[in-house]
Design an enzyme around this catalytic site. Structure first.
Site, PDB file in Angstrom:
ATOM      1  N   SER A 152      74.528 -31.736  55.183  1.00  0.00           N
ATOM      2  CA  SER A 152      73.586 -32.664  55.802  1.00  0.00           C
ATOM      3  C   SER A 152      72.945 -33.507  54.717  1.00  0.00           C
ATOM      4  O   SER A 152      72.753 -33.043  53.582  1.00  0.00           O
ATOM      5  CB  SER A 152      72.500 -31.894  56.552  1.00  0.00           C
ATOM      6  OG  SER A 152      71.457 -32.759  56.964  1.00  0.00           O
ATOM      7  N   TYR A 166      65.949 -25.699  56.428  1.00  0.00           N
ATOM      8  CA  TYR A 166      67.291 -26.171  56.788  1.00  0.00           C
ATOM      9  C   TYR A 166      67.885 -26.996  55.653  1.00  0.00           C
ATOM     10  O   TYR A 166      69.060 -26.829  55.286  1.00  0.00           O
ATOM     11  CB  TYR A 166      67.198 -27.000  58.060  1.00  0.00           C
ATOM     12  CG  TYR A 166      68.475 -27.684  58.477  1.00  0.00           C
ATOM     13  CD1 TYR A 166      69.456 -26.993  59.183  1.00  0.00           C
ATOM     14  CD2 TYR A 166      68.688 -29.032  58.179  1.00  0.00           C
ATOM     15  CE1 TYR A 166      70.631 -27.638  59.581  1.00  0.00           C
ATOM     16  CE2 TYR A 166      69.850 -29.674  58.575  1.00  0.00           C
ATOM     17  CZ  TYR A 166      70.816 -28.976  59.274  1.00  0.00           C
ATOM     18  OH  TYR A 166      71.971 -29.610  59.650  1.00  0.00           O
TER      19      TYR A 166
END
Length: 257
Positions: A152, A166
């Site tokens: 990501s 995250y």
């Protein structure tokens, strides 16, 4: 100089974790067009997994769905065993399964959520990569192959105020990609990574903000969110023979962010 033997000389068999929805489902359909037999791993949504498998079959490829928790070693073994028994030797893995938990400040994020994110995004990715490498590495008797991890843009942006935990887990995915590429490219397995930016999937609603992808578009040079199919195209290229000299890459697909 002749090209090395690659999976194109045999049937392509690829496991996609988190393959029932979003980027995983788009990747399954994209790989179907390239002739892959696809193992679709899902954890909860059996209906979505069956729908994706049906779409793969309609595209002319073969698919099998397997329910598995990628953070559990026995579950991972069952996943890979099932796909191998259905389609033969593995040639590829797309490590797409991931969770984030709800959006929020780091101090308000529960330790339970942090542990689950690390278990799925880091441990799960490692376990699946380990099993795939045992299947594909020439040192282990395999014929080579390719792994693509899904990271990501959060890995480099940090995601303050949203999900620092995250972001940290995805930075770990980037690091393992580089390390595994250096360790296993000489054994016939290329390892690469795709870093999506904000993409139009159901993940934003599950985090608590269904409109988040469009909000992020305001700070994205492309001025729009990405589509799952655009990430799938990048994954398909990294799995293909056109990327035969590409290993250890972290490919940013973020609309310029």
């Amino acid at each position: 100089m002749p090209r090395p033997v690659t999976p194109s000389t045999r049937q392509r068999v690829t496991v996609i974790t988190g393959g029932s929805r979003g980027i995983g489902a788009a990747t399954a359909l994209r790989l179907a067009r390239d002739g892959h037999r696809v193992g679709i791993c899902y954890e909860q949504d059996a209906v979505a997994a069956r729908r994706t498998a049906d779409a793969v079959r309609e595209a002319g490829a073969e698919a099998v769905t397997v329910r598995a928790d990628t953070s559990d070693e026995q579950s991972v073994d069952r996943l890979f065993d099932t796909v191998r028994d259905a389609f033969g030797p593995l040639t590829g893995l797309v490590n797409n399964a991931g969770v984030s938990g709800p959006l929020g400040r780091f101090t308000e994020t529960s330790p339970h959520v942090m542990r689950r994110v690390v278990d799925v995004n880091v441990v799960g990715t490692l376990l699946c990569a380990r099993r795939a490498l045992r299947e594909m590495s020439t040192v282990h008797g395999g014929l080579g192959g390719s792994i693509v991890n899904i990271s990501s843009a959060a890995a480099t942006l940090g995601s303050p105020g949203e999900y620092v935990h995250y972001a940290a887990s995805k930075a770990a995915v980037d690091a393992m990609t580089v390390g595994l590429a250096k360790e296993f490219t000489g054994e016939g397995v290329r390892v690469n990574c795709v870093q999506p930016g904000s993409v139009l999937t159901g993940m934003h609603a599950r985090m608590g903000d269904p409109d988040r992808a469009w909000k992020k578009a305001e700070i994205t040079p492309a001025r729009r969110p990405g589509e799952p199919e655009e990430i799938a195209d990048a994954v398909a290229w990294l799995l293909s023979d056109e990327a035969s000299y590409t290993s250890g890459a972290v490919l940013r697909v973020t609309g310029g962010l």
